[in-house]
Design an enzyme around this catalytic site. Sequence first.
Site, PDB file in Angstrom:
ATOM      1  N   ARG A 148      -7.524 -14.380   0.978  1.00 59.29           N
ATOM      2  CA  ARG A 148      -8.314 -15.616   1.034  1.00 59.29           C
ATOM      3  C   ARG A 148      -7.762 -16.642   0.049  1.00 59.29           C
ATOM      4  O   ARG A 148      -7.631 -17.825   0.372  1.00 59.29           O
ATOM      5  CB  ARG A 148      -9.782 -15.320   0.725  1.00 59.29           C
ATOM      6  CG  ARG A 148     -10.674 -16.546   0.839  1.00 59.29           C
ATOM      7  CD  ARG A 148     -12.135 -16.221   0.527  1.00 59.29           C
ATOM      8  NE  ARG A 148     -12.323 -15.759  -0.836  1.00 59.29           N
ATOM      9  CZ  ARG A 148     -12.358 -16.558  -1.912  1.00 59.29           C
ATOM     10  NH1 ARG A 148     -12.203 -17.853  -1.774  1.00 59.29           N
ATOM     11  NH2 ARG A 148     -12.544 -16.042  -3.103  1.00 59.29           N
ATOM     12  N   THR A 169       2.499  -5.297  -8.331  1.00 58.55           N
ATOM     13  CA  THR A 169       1.501  -4.389  -8.860  1.00 58.55           C
ATOM     14  C   THR A 169       2.213  -3.133  -9.375  1.00 58.55           C
ATOM     15  O   THR A 169       3.375  -2.895  -9.054  1.00 58.55           O
ATOM     16  CB  THR A 169       0.457  -4.054  -7.775  1.00 58.55           C
ATOM     17  OG1 THR A 169       1.132  -3.658  -6.580  1.00 58.55           O
ATOM     18  CG2 THR A 169      -0.429  -5.256  -7.473  1.00 58.55           C
ATOM     19  N   GLY A 170       1.528  -2.352 -10.178  1.00 64.47           N
ATOM     20  CA  GLY A 170       2.070  -1.249 -10.958  1.00 64.47           C
ATOM     21  C   GLY A 170       3.140  -0.361 -10.357  1.00 64.47           C
ATOM     22  O   GLY A 170       4.327  -0.498 -10.661  1.00 64.47           O
ATOM     23  N   THR A 171       2.733   0.565  -9.517  1.00 61.88           N
ATOM     24  CA  THR A 171       3.672   1.540  -8.959  1.00 61.88           C
ATOM     25  C   THR A 171       4.720   0.869  -8.086  1.00 61.88           C
ATOM     26  O   THR A 171       5.904   1.219  -8.148  1.00 61.88           O
ATOM     27  CB  THR A 171       2.909   2.593  -8.124  1.00 61.88           C
ATOM     28  OG1 THR A 171       1.886   3.173  -8.944  1.00 61.88           O
ATOM     29  CG2 THR A 171       3.833   3.677  -7.626  1.00 61.88           C
ATOM     30  N   THR A 172       4.306  -0.103  -7.311  1.00 62.11           N
ATOM     31  CA  THR A 172       5.255  -0.819  -6.450  1.00 62.11           C
ATOM     32  C   THR A 172       6.341  -1.465  -7.294  1.00 62.11           C
ATOM     33  O   THR A 172       7.532  -1.369  -6.982  1.00 62.11           O
ATOM     34  CB  THR A 172       4.524  -1.885  -5.604  1.00 62.11           C
ATOM     35  OG1 THR A 172       3.521  -1.239  -4.821  1.00 62.11           O
ATOM     36  CG2 THR A 172       5.489  -2.619  -4.696  1.00 62.11           C
ATOM     37  N   SER A 231      -1.996  -1.432 -11.357  1.00 59.20           N
ATOM     38  CA  SER A 231      -2.048  -0.950  -9.979  1.00 59.20           C
ATOM     39  C   SER A 231      -3.091  -1.770  -9.221  1.00 59.20           C
ATOM     40  O   SER A 231      -4.066  -2.240  -9.818  1.00 59.20           O
ATOM     41  CB  SER A 231      -2.432   0.531  -9.999  1.00 59.20           C
ATOM     42  OG  SER A 231      -2.695   0.999  -8.705  1.00 59.20           O
ATOM     43  N   GLY A 232      -2.885  -1.932  -7.916  1.00 59.41           N
ATOM     44  CA  GLY A 232      -3.820  -2.714  -7.105  1.00 59.41           C
ATOM     45  C   GLY A 232      -5.276  -2.316  -7.288  1.00 59.41           C
ATOM     46  O   GLY A 232      -6.116  -3.164  -7.603  1.00 59.41           O
ATOM     47  N   LYS A 258       5.158   1.507   0.796  1.00 61.35           N
ATOM     48  CA  LYS A 258       6.047   1.289  -0.350  1.00 61.35           C
ATOM     49  C   LYS A 258       7.517   1.511   0.017  1.00 61.35           C
ATOM     50  O   LYS A 258       8.373   0.725  -0.382  1.00 61.35           O
ATOM     51  CB  LYS A 258       5.638   2.173  -1.529  1.00 61.35           C
ATOM     52  CG  LYS A 258       4.349   1.713  -2.189  1.00 61.35           C
ATOM     53  CD  LYS A 258       4.076   2.466  -3.448  1.00 61.35           C
ATOM     54  CE  LYS A 258       2.699   2.239  -4.012  1.00 61.35           C
ATOM     55  NZ  LYS A 258       2.141   0.919  -3.977  1.00 61.35           N
ATOM     56  N   ASP A 295      -4.214  -6.566  -7.961  1.00 69.26           N
ATOM     57  CA  ASP A 295      -4.389  -7.583  -6.920  1.00 69.26           C
ATOM     58  C   ASP A 295      -5.115  -8.799  -7.499  1.00 69.26           C
ATOM     59  O   ASP A 295      -4.772  -9.946  -7.206  1.00 69.26           O
ATOM     60  CB  ASP A 295      -5.194  -7.034  -5.738  1.00 69.26           C
ATOM     61  CG  ASP A 295      -4.505  -5.894  -5.014  1.00 69.26           C
ATOM     62  OD1 ASP A 295      -3.261  -5.838  -5.053  1.00 69.26           O
ATOM     63  OD2 ASP A 295      -5.212  -5.066  -4.422  1.00 69.26           O
ATOM     64  N   HIS A 320       0.845  -1.184   0.000  1.00 72.60           N
ATOM     65  CA  HIS A 320       0.000   0.000   0.000  1.00 72.60           C
ATOM     66  C   HIS A 320       0.886   1.241   0.000  1.00 72.60           C
ATOM     67  O   HIS A 320       2.075   1.169   0.344  1.00 72.60           O
ATOM     68  CB  HIS A 320      -0.909  -0.002   1.229  1.00 72.60           C
ATOM     69  CG  HIS A 320      -2.053  -0.966   1.106  1.00 72.60           C
ATOM     70  ND1 HIS A 320      -2.558  -1.663   2.177  1.00 72.60           N
ATOM     71  CD2 HIS A 320      -2.794  -1.354   0.033  1.00 72.60           C
ATOM     72  CE1 HIS A 320      -3.561  -2.427   1.771  1.00 72.60           C
ATOM     73  NE2 HIS A 320      -3.713  -2.263   0.479  1.00 72.60           N
ATOM     74  N   ASP A 345      -1.210  -1.543   4.784  1.00 70.95           N
ATOM     75  CA  ASP A 345      -1.344  -0.428   5.710  1.00 70.95           C
ATOM     76  C   ASP A 345      -2.658  -0.631   6.465  1.00 70.95           C
ATOM     77  O   ASP A 345      -3.724  -0.287   5.962  1.00 70.95           O
ATOM     78  CB  ASP A 345      -1.362   0.893   4.948  1.00 70.95           C
ATOM     79  CG  ASP A 345      -1.511   2.098   5.854  1.00 70.95           C
ATOM     80  OD1 ASP A 345      -1.598   1.921   7.098  1.00 70.95           O
ATOM     81  OD2 ASP A 345      -1.560   3.222   5.326  1.00 70.95           O
ATOM     82  N   ASP A 372     -10.783  -6.490  -2.815  1.00 73.44           N
ATOM     83  CA  ASP A 372      -9.767  -7.169  -3.624  1.00 73.44           C
ATOM     84  C   ASP A 372      -8.628  -7.676  -2.746  1.00 73.44           C
ATOM     85  O   ASP A 372      -8.102  -8.770  -2.963  1.00 73.44           O
ATOM     86  CB  ASP A 372      -9.196  -6.232  -4.694  1.00 73.44           C
ATOM     87  CG  ASP A 372     -10.241  -5.768  -5.683  1.00 73.44           C
ATOM     88  OD1 ASP A 372     -11.231  -6.491  -5.882  1.00 73.44           O
ATOM     89  OD2 ASP A 372     -10.062  -4.675  -6.256  1.00 73.44           O
ATOM     90  N   HIS A 381     -10.042  -0.456  -2.393  1.00 75.45           N
ATOM     91  CA  HIS A 381     -10.125  -1.788  -3.010  1.00 75.45           C
ATOM     92  C   HIS A 381      -9.966  -2.899  -1.971  1.00 75.45           C
ATOM     93  O   HIS A 381      -9.491  -3.979  -2.276  1.00 75.45           O
ATOM     94  CB  HIS A 381      -9.093  -1.922  -4.130  1.00 75.45           C
ATOM     95  CG  HIS A 381      -7.668  -1.825  -3.670  1.00 75.45           C
ATOM     96  ND1 HIS A 381      -7.132  -0.699  -3.099  1.00 75.45           N
ATOM     97  CD2 HIS A 381      -6.677  -2.735  -3.695  1.00 75.45           C
ATOM     98  CE1 HIS A 381      -5.870  -0.917  -2.792  1.00 75.45           C
ATOM     99  NE2 HIS A 381      -5.571  -2.157  -3.136  1.00 75.45           N
TER     100      HIS A 381
END
Length: 134
Positions: free
Chosen positions: A96, A34-37, A54-55, A12, A60, A8, A80, A90, A87
Amino acid sequence: MKIALIAHDRKKDDLIQFVIAYQPILSEHSLYATGTTGQRIIDGTGLDVIRFRSGPLGGDQQIGAMIAQNEMDMVIFFRDPLTAQPHEPDVSALIRLCDVYGVPLATNMGTAEVLLQGLKEGFIDWRLISKERE
């Protein structure tokens, strides 16, 4: 092994520092994010990372689809817990799926360190054996 790295926004920086610290271990595996990460990991470490959306835009869920197909071996997700996430359903679904399919999951630095040390020592090799049976 295929390892997903997710964080999150407020986590990051922590994840980047973690990846730098464990770069020798992580560099031996296929990394997904995921995208930015993912871009931040690439910029901060030079490691090859396969990036998804991105998440909040489905990243995700893309990782979740890999888990459901037995194509992801580990998820490190620095969440976080103090900030509402738009989201969150997600995120819950991803967690899960890890439980349903027995994919090792770390949601904080302490458990992530234990997983990577276990990976280094061969304690996660059962993932390779389970793939051979399919």
